[in-house]
Each structure stands twice: as structure tokens, then as C-alpha cells.
Scaffold this motif. Structure first.
Motif, mmCIF file in Angstrom:
data_model
loop_
_atom_site.group_PDB
_atom_site.id
_atom_site.type_symbol
_atom_site.label_atom_id
_atom_site.label_comp_id
_atom_site.label_asym_id
_atom_site.label_seq_id
_atom_site.Cartn_x
_atom_site.Cartn_y
_atom_site.Cartn_z
ATOM 1 N N LYS A 151 0.832 -1.208 0.000
ATOM 2 C CA LYS A 151 0.000 0.000 0.000
ATOM 3 C C LYS A 151 0.876 1.272 0.000
ATOM 4 O O LYS A 151 0.581 2.242 -0.703
ATOM 5 C CB LYS A 151 -0.907 -0.023 1.235
ATOM 6 C CG LYS A 151 -2.101 0.887 1.145
ATOM 7 C CD LYS A 151 -2.977 0.680 2.374
ATOM 8 C CE LYS A 151 -3.994 1.763 2.517
ATOM 9 N NZ LYS A 151 -4.982 1.819 1.458
ATOM 10 N N GLN A 211 2.521 1.664 -3.388
ATOM 11 C CA GLN A 211 1.545 2.209 -4.344
ATOM 12 C C GLN A 211 1.429 3.724 -4.162
ATOM 13 O O GLN A 211 1.424 4.485 -5.128
ATOM 14 C CB GLN A 211 0.196 1.502 -4.140
ATOM 15 C CG GLN A 211 -1.028 2.231 -4.639
ATOM 16 C CD GLN A 211 -1.876 2.748 -3.499
ATOM 17 O OE1 GLN A 211 -2.192 2.005 -2.572
ATOM 18 N NE2 GLN A 211 -2.230 4.015 -3.561
ATOM 19 N N GLN A 212 1.398 4.175 -2.913
ATOM 20 C CA GLN A 212 1.282 5.614 -2.651
ATOM 21 C C GLN A 212 2.571 6.343 -3.040
ATOM 22 O O GLN A 212 2.531 7.480 -3.523
ATOM 23 C CB GLN A 212 0.930 5.844 -1.169
ATOM 24 C CG GLN A 212 0.352 7.221 -0.865
ATOM 25 C CD GLN A 212 -0.818 7.607 -1.777
ATOM 26 O OE1 GLN A 212 -1.657 6.785 -2.109
ATOM 27 N NE2 GLN A 212 -0.838 8.863 -2.202
ATOM 28 N N ARG A 217 4.519 5.449 -5.500
ATOM 29 C CA ARG A 217 4.452 5.580 -6.961
ATOM 30 C C ARG A 217 3.543 6.741 -7.350
ATOM 31 O O ARG A 217 3.850 7.520 -8.238
ATOM 32 C CB ARG A 217 3.914 4.287 -7.605
ATOM 33 C CG ARG A 217 4.910 3.178 -7.710
ATOM 34 C CD ARG A 217 4.528 2.181 -8.811
ATOM 35 N NE ARG A 217 3.196 1.655 -8.653
ATOM 36 C CZ ARG A 217 2.867 0.612 -7.915
ATOM 37 N NH1 ARG A 217 3.817 -0.012 -7.242
ATOM 38 N NH2 ARG A 217 1.625 0.188 -7.842
ATOM 39 N N ALA A 218 2.416 6.850 -6.629
ATOM 40 C CA ALA A 218 1.457 7.915 -6.945
ATOM 41 C C ALA A 218 2.052 9.299 -6.704
ATOM 42 O O ALA A 218 1.787 10.239 -7.454
ATOM 43 C CB ALA A 218 0.191 7.731 -6.115
ATOM 44 N N PHE A 274 5.303 7.919 -15.031
ATOM 45 C CA PHE A 274 5.545 6.877 -16.045
ATOM 46 C C PHE A 274 5.201 7.384 -17.444
ATOM 47 O O PHE A 274 4.197 8.072 -17.630
ATOM 48 C CB PHE A 274 4.657 5.658 -15.760
ATOM 49 C CG PHE A 274 5.023 4.922 -14.495
ATOM 50 C CD1 PHE A 274 5.926 3.865 -14.530
ATOM 51 C CD2 PHE A 274 4.450 5.281 -13.279
ATOM 52 C CE1 PHE A 274 6.247 3.182 -13.357
ATOM 53 C CE2 PHE A 274 4.774 4.607 -12.130
ATOM 54 C CZ PHE A 274 5.671 3.559 -12.149
ATOM 55 N N LEU A 308 -2.812 6.336 -22.403
ATOM 56 C CA LEU A 308 -3.786 7.268 -21.818
ATOM 57 C C LEU A 308 -5.087 6.505 -21.681
ATOM 58 O O LEU A 308 -5.301 5.494 -22.372
ATOM 59 C CB LEU A 308 -3.983 8.475 -22.739
ATOM 60 C CG LEU A 308 -2.762 9.356 -22.973
ATOM 61 C CD1 LEU A 308 -3.117 10.469 -23.965
ATOM 62 C CD2 LEU A 308 -2.240 9.963 -21.684
ATOM 63 N N ILE A 309 -5.952 6.968 -20.804
ATOM 64 C CA ILE A 309 -7.257 6.308 -20.691
ATOM 65 C C ILE A 309 -8.180 6.944 -21.722
ATOM 66 O O ILE A 309 -8.540 8.121 -21.617
ATOM 67 C CB ILE A 309 -7.776 6.387 -19.245
ATOM 68 C CG1 ILE A 309 -6.843 5.512 -18.396
ATOM 69 C CG2 ILE A 309 -9.218 5.935 -19.143
ATOM 70 C CD1 ILE A 309 -6.984 5.653 -16.935
ATOM 71 N N GLN A 317 -8.681 15.179 -17.950
ATOM 72 C CA GLN A 317 -9.075 14.171 -16.955
ATOM 73 C C GLN A 317 -7.970 13.145 -16.737
ATOM 74 O O GLN A 317 -7.781 12.661 -15.624
ATOM 75 C CB GLN A 317 -10.357 13.453 -17.408
ATOM 76 C CG GLN A 317 -11.609 14.304 -17.216
ATOM 77 C CD GLN A 317 -12.836 13.688 -17.856
ATOM 78 O OE1 GLN A 317 -12.739 12.865 -18.761
ATOM 79 N NE2 GLN A 317 -14.011 14.093 -17.402
ATOM 80 N N LEU A 356 -6.436 12.570 -13.036
ATOM 81 C CA LEU A 356 -6.507 11.251 -12.401
ATOM 82 C C LEU A 356 -5.268 10.972 -11.536
ATOM 83 O O LEU A 356 -5.389 10.556 -10.384
ATOM 84 C CB LEU A 356 -6.650 10.180 -13.489
ATOM 85 C CG LEU A 356 -7.281 8.858 -13.088
ATOM 86 C CD1 LEU A 356 -8.686 9.053 -12.546
ATOM 87 C CD2 LEU A 356 -7.313 7.899 -14.270
ATOM 88 N N VAL A 357 -4.072 11.241 -12.099
ATOM 89 C CA VAL A 357 -2.851 10.953 -11.319
ATOM 90 C C VAL A 357 -2.719 11.917 -10.128
ATOM 91 O O VAL A 357 -2.161 11.551 -9.088
ATOM 92 C CB VAL A 357 -1.560 11.000 -12.173
ATOM 93 C CG1 VAL A 357 -1.510 9.850 -13.133
ATOM 94 C CG2 VAL A 357 -1.403 12.314 -12.878
ATOM 95 N N ARG A 405 -5.212 12.931 -8.429
ATOM 96 C CA ARG A 405 -6.093 12.335 -7.410
ATOM 97 C C ARG A 405 -5.382 11.200 -6.698
ATOM 98 O O ARG A 405 -5.488 11.048 -5.488
ATOM 99 C CB ARG A 405 -7.373 11.795 -8.061
ATOM 100 C CG ARG A 405 -8.434 12.840 -8.222
ATOM 101 C CD ARG A 405 -9.705 12.228 -8.690
ATOM 102 N NE ARG A 405 -10.333 11.398 -7.651
ATOM 103 C CZ ARG A 405 -11.521 10.824 -7.796
ATOM 104 N NH1 ARG A 405 -12.195 10.998 -8.906
ATOM 105 N NH2 ARG A 405 -12.039 10.110 -6.839
ATOM 106 N N PHE A 406 -4.655 10.388 -7.490
ATOM 107 C CA PHE A 406 -3.919 9.272 -6.867
ATOM 108 C C PHE A 406 -2.893 9.804 -5.867
ATOM 109 O O PHE A 406 -2.631 9.183 -4.847
ATOM 110 C CB PHE A 406 -3.189 8.426 -7.922
ATOM 111 C CG PHE A 406 -4.093 7.777 -8.930
ATOM 112 C CD1 PHE A 406 -5.451 7.595 -8.670
ATOM 113 C CD2 PHE A 406 -3.596 7.333 -10.150
ATOM 114 C CE1 PHE A 406 -6.287 6.993 -9.607
ATOM 115 C CE2 PHE A 406 -4.428 6.729 -11.086
ATOM 116 C CZ PHE A 406 -5.770 6.568 -10.815
ATOM 117 N N ARG A 434 1.201 14.111 -17.895
ATOM 118 C CA ARG A 434 0.679 13.253 -16.825
ATOM 119 C C ARG A 434 1.812 12.742 -15.924
ATOM 120 O O ARG A 434 1.680 12.679 -14.713
ATOM 121 C CB ARG A 434 -0.066 12.066 -17.449
ATOM 122 C CG ARG A 434 -0.663 11.115 -16.441
ATOM 123 C CD ARG A 434 -1.438 9.984 -17.099
ATOM 124 N NE ARG A 434 -0.552 9.038 -17.790
ATOM 125 C CZ ARG A 434 -0.971 7.936 -18.408
ATOM 126 N NH1 ARG A 434 -2.274 7.660 -18.421
ATOM 127 N NH2 ARG A 434 -0.129 7.131 -19.012
#
Lengths: 238, 368
Positions: A81, A84-85, A87-88, A93, A100-101, A108, A112-113, A115-116, A160
């Protein structure tokens, strides 16, 4: 290199892959330190272990032996955990196919990143807009990322990657899907990010044109470092 | 944001999912509505009679699914009790009604029309019976069988004239009809035969004391207060009918869960790459799970709204085709069904979330 400048450190890192009693080498006995203000270029043919090395650095893959340090912490000792944080908040990357999404707009994807990274909502939109302006993408902010050109997608991907002010950027074949001019623009952006913002950028590529932008080049073959340029001995990098 | 984007990216699938989930919700609402309708309809007759005491044959607890045979001498004995003001005999008979070539069954209730007790709880059309050649039919039965006021019908070669329609007399599987007790007795061929006696007491008389006296003095009978008798009949109706409804309603909830978890799982698999990218970029497990949960809740809310909008027209259509199907829905029922649907939605998302665990961040590095 001073210890407080080191972001990534690998000590005797080896990774073997096993499948159906077949053992193959991902990387073998890698010793490496990468620090702030540096753009490291990992060169090598396909299957040489570049991508394996990147995934080991992020903790997405565990080494068979050896130790990987991120910010002086042994990542095998960091909880999933927390990793993961980490990395955020600290890592950015960039991928060959941008990743991209598609169903989200350009802005957006950047939000998103943020927000992460658990940034404040108020700051997220401002930061994302600023980045799009900085990369000349302000007119594309609310366009679906699927409708962007290859070059535009990669610029959004770079935006991003640096959105969370990452100390470490990992770029896997960032220019492979781009034309020469667009590719050079991307590597220039990453070079500037490393130099001007004092960040660490590691680029895995087989594109020799990138060597002029690298502070250091490591050539991998069959999972082993066979040549390090300009310094052959990585302990003398100071 | 992203959860909404995911579900709206496939509008046809989203519409079908919302439609399927809405149908499950409608089915649950409908079954609960039937339960309430039947529950009310089955015992409305007992409620409206508002007796002080009900006297039945010993060991018989209810009139819905029990046999009680009493004689007129028992009625006379009840009347002799000093606390009793009136005794009204009622005879229930399952009878076949002939309407042209068609036969249908009614719960023929024989009572004394000169007395206030034992007759139809309320009339929606026409008037009450005056003699044994007249009959009052339950409105649902009349609509189903096509009877109108002044029509004639035949029960065991006896002809009756329809003079009124009653409400509160539909027990779903059977409907009540009313004529005189004398005519009912003549149909069965046993004069003085009675199913139960409806007893009213004089003002100020202790009900429990009279109940004890009657139990002691009238052999072969049992006596219930209004509350006890109502409770017995509700229990009988619930034990026989409710489990079936609950089983079917539960099936609806299971179907809802299966549909939703399937759709959410497919959606996750389709967006596998996106989930892997988000994992790599540092998305927490809670964030990724919340995307699925939000999708489930959005679908349930949209389906719930669609179900509520569509429910009443659908029920109206069903009532037009089968008038005996009486439904009654309360706000609490709607709330309950929506809560169940949300719980099932959360369960569906929990099932689908297991898929996310099998998506590895590493996959993105090998995406070419």
C-alpha cells in the motif's frame, strides 16, 4: 554522487523468470545508482532486460536476488500500500503506446494521477490546466484522448508523468511510436525536466538518436550491463 | 467521473442492463404488492365484521384453510349466555359458478341479511341482497368472469340474480360471494349447518369471561376473540402463501445480482488495460473498487427510477387482464425493495471487484 542525491540504487539485482521448468534471465547482477538532475538512458535490443529493470525499480517486480532502493528504502521492505502511494506521489511513467485512458479527456487523464497523489481537489484542476498550457495543449483539454494524434497523446502522457512533480520519471520506449521530430521534442522535455527541475529520469530505449540527450548511458545485453558510458565504473560517477 | 464515463461508453448495454435490473425490481415490488393485496383482501372480511367473539368447531383456527361444522343448537346455547347481545351464523361453501359454458369457483358466504354481521364488508356497486335468489359478488371475480349487475348465474342448478359487487373480498386464489344462509344451507342439504358464529356482546360485559363460559358450556366448539381470530387467519395466509412469494422475490434479487455482477465483470475485463495503467500510476485498491461500486450504484439508481416509473402502468395492465390479482404497495415496501436492490448491487460489485485483483500493473509494460 552524494547519497542525498541518489533516488534509485540497485545492488547485485538479478531477476530470473521461470515458466514450465524453463529458466530465463531478465537481468543479472545489476549495480546501479541514479540521482537527481540526471537523465539515464538504458540502451539495448529487445529482450535485453530494459523493461525488467524499470519494473524492478518501481517495485512492480521483485528481484530474485539483490536489493532495490528507492529513496534509500529497500522496496522489498515497503508495504504494498505504501509502495503504491509512493508511486502515486513520487514516480511518473511514460509508455511506448502512451497508455492514456481513452474514455477520458486529456485534462481528466492528468487529473486522475493528481487524485492518486491525494492532492487537494481545488489544486488538481488548476495544476492540470497549467500543465496543458505549458505543453501547448490547452485547446485539446476537453477532447477525448482517443481522438488526439500520436504526438499530442505523448505530450499529454509526459504532462501526466510530471503532474505530481515526480522526482523519478520512468520512460519505456517513449519515442518508439513517434516521428523523429516529435520524438526529439519528447526527449528534450524529459532532459529539461531532469536538468532544470533537478529530477531523475530513466529512459529505456533502443533508439540511438537519444544518446545526445543522456547524461549517462548504460548498454544492456542479455540482462547484463556490458557497457556504461561515459563512466565505465559506476562507482566513479561522483 | 471515470465510473460514469465507463458505464456511458456502452449506451446499448447500459440500457439493457438498466432494463433488466428494473424488471427485477418491478418483480420484487409486484410480489410484495401481491402479498400486501392478498394479506389485506384475505382478512378484510374478518376485520370489517368487528365481532367480539368468533365461535368455530373445536380445533379449527381459521376460515381460510380450515373446516368448521357447527349446528344450530350451538347457536341457541350461545344466545342463552347473559352477556351475549347477538349471534350471527355464517356458512362458507366452496361453490362452482356456472356462467354459460364456463365454470369458476367462489367462496359462497351464507349470512342473515337482516343482521349486520357476516355480509360483504363494503359494496362498490349495486345493493345488498334481500333474499336467497340474489347474490353479491366480489368485484374482481365479477370483472374476471364478466358479470354485470342484474346478470344471472347458476350454482348447483339454483339461479341467482347479481345485485351488487363487494370489495375487500378477494383472497387472490378465491373470491367471496354473498347470499342468504338459508339458501346456502339448502345448497349443501343440511339445515342448521353453520361454519361459525359471529358473537356481539352487550356493553360493559367482560369478553374474556364470556369466552371462558362459552368454551365450557358449548361442547365441540372453540371461541376466539376478534384479535385472536384475525391473527390466526393472517398467520394461516402468511404460512401458506408468503414463503412462495419470498422465494420468487429472492429469485428476482439473485437474478439482479447475477446480471449486474456479470455486466460489471465484463466492463472490468474490457477496461483491463485502463485498470492496469491506473494500478501502475499508483491508484489505490479503494479507488479502483470504488469505480465498480459507483457503477453498480448508478445502475441500481437508474433502474430503480425506471422501475418506479414503469411499475404502475405495468400493474394497471396486469389488473386489466387479471382483475383478481390485487396489489397494494406501501412507501415502506418501495423503500425496502430499493434497499435490497442497493445491497444486491453492492454484492454484485464485490463479486466483480475480485476481477481487479487479477489485473497486474506489470501488464502495461508489455503493452505494445
Amino acid at each position: 554522487m552524494k547519497d542525498n542525491q541518489v533516488i534509485v540504487s540497485l545492488e547485485g539485482v538479478t531477476k530470473f523468470y521461470r515458466s514450465n521448468s524453463h529458466k530465463s534471465t531478465g537481468v543479472k547482477d545489476i549495480n546501479l545508482k541514479v540521482g537527481k538532475g540526471e537523465l539515464l538512458l538504458l540502451l539495448g535490443p529487445s529482450g535485453s532486460g530494459k523493461t525488467t529493470l524499470l519494473t524492478l525499480i518501481t517495485g512492480l517486480l521483485e528481484p530474485t536476488s539483490g536489493k532495490v532502493y528507492l529513496y534509500s528504502k529497500n522496496i522489498s521492505e515497503i508495504k504494498a500500500k505504501d509502495l503504491q502511494q509512493l508511486r502515486a506521489e513520487k514516480v511518473g511513467f511514460i509508455f511506448q503506446t502512451f497508455l492514456l485512458i481513452d474514455s477520458l479527456t486529456a485534462i481528466q487523464n492528468i487529473e486522475l494521477v493528481l487524485r492518486f497523489a491525494k492532492l487537494k481537489k481545488k489544486y488538481i484542476r488548476t495544476r492540470a490546466s497549467d500543465l496543458l498550457n505549458q505543453f501547448g495543449l490547452e485547446k485539446l483539454a476537453f477532447k477525448s484522448s482517443a481522438s488526439l494524434s500520436q504526438g499530442e497523446k505523448q505530450r499529454v502522457a509526459v504532462a501526466r508523468a510530471i503532474a505530481n512533480d515526480a522526482d523519478l520519471i520512468l520512460a519505456d520506449e517513449p519515442t518508439a511510436s513517434l516521428e523523429t521530430k516529435q520524438g526529439m521534442m519528447v526527449i528534450e522535455l524529459l532532459h529539461d525536466y531532469a536538468r532544470k527541475r533537478n529530477k531523475c529520469v530513466i529512459v529505456a530505449s533502443h533508439d540511438l538518436r537519444l544518446k545526445d540527450y543522456a547524461d549517462r548511458i548504460i548498454y544492456l545485453q542479455d540482462g547484463e550491463i556490458i557497457e556504461a558510458y561515459p563512466e565505465l565504473n559506476i562507482d566513479n560517477i561522483d | 467521473m471515470y465510473s460514469f464515463v465507463i458505464i456511458k461508453s456502452q449506451p446499448v448495454r447500459l440500457s439493457l442492463t438498466i432494463g433488466a435490473v428494473a424488471l427485477c425490481i418491478i418483480m420484487m415490488l409486484f410480489l410484495l404488492g401481491i402479498y400486501k393485496g392478498v394479506a389485506d383482501g384475505s382478512v378484510e372480511y374478518i376485520k370489517k365484521n368487528n365481532a367480539d367473539l368468533w365461535v368455530l368447531q373445536k380445533n379449527c383456527t381459521n376460515i381460510l384453510r380450515g373446516t368448521s361444522l357447527l349446528s344450530s343448537w350451538q347457536g341457541n346455547l350461545i344466545m342463552e349466555d347473559p352477556g351475549v347481545e347477538s349471534v350471527s351464523p355464517v356458512l362458507f361453501l366452496l361453490s362452482s359458478v356456472k356462467n354459460g359454458k364456463n365454470h369458476s369457483t367462489i367462496f359462497l358466504t351464507g349470512y342473515n341479511p337482516e343482521n349486520r354481521y357476516g355480509g360483504p364488508p363494503a359494496l362498490v356497486k349495486g345493493r345488498n341482497i334481500k333474499n336467497g335468489s340474489e347474490i353479491v359478488l366480489d368485484i374482481a371475480f365479477a370483472l374476471k368472469s364478466g358479470f354485470r349487475i342484474n346478470d344471472s348465474l347458476t350454482i348447483q342448478d339454483e339461479t341467482f340474480k347479481v345485485v351488487g359487487f363487494s370489495k375487500g373480498t378477494n383472497a387472490f386464489v378465491i373470491q367471496y360471494a354473498f347470499t342468504t344462509i338459508d339458501k346456502t344451507r339448502s345448497l349443501i342439504g343440511f339445515p342448521g349447518l353453520t361454519t361459525c358464529y359471529i358473537v356481539k356482546l352487550k356493553d360493559g360485559v367482560n369478553r374474556e369471561s364470556v369466552k371462558r363460559d362459552l368454551m365450557k358450556n358449548i361442547s365441540g366448539s372453540t371461541v376466539y376473540t376478534q384479535e385472536e381470530f384475525l391473527s390466526n387467519n393472517i398467520h394461516e395466509m402468511q404460512s401458506g402463501f408468503l414463503p412462495v412469494l419470498y422465494a420468487v422475490a429472492s429469485l428476482g434479487a439473485v437474478v439482479l445480482t447475477v446480471i449486474l455482477s456479470l455486466i460489471l465483470s465484463i466492463s472490468i475485463l474490457e477496461k483491463k488495460k485502463d485498470f492496469a495503467v491506473m494500478k501502475t500510476l499508483g491508484a489505490s485498491a479503494e479507488f479502483l473498487s470504488s469505480l465498480v461500486v459507483k457503477q453498480a450504484v448508478l445502475i441500481i439508481l437508474a433502474a430503480g427510477a425506471a422501475a418506479i416509473i414503469l411499475y404502475y402502468p405495468i400493474v394497471f395492465g396486469i389488473h386489466s387482464l387479471s382483475p383478481e390479482v390485487s396489489t397494494a404497495n406501501t412507501f415502506l415496501q418501495v423503500l425496502f425493495v430499493m434497499l435490497v436492490a442497493i445491497c444486491m448491487g453492492l454484492l454484485s460489485s464485490f463479486i466483480a471487484i475480485q476481477r481487479i485483483r487479477k489485473i497486474y500493473a506489470l501488464e502495461v509494460f508489455y503493452e505494445r
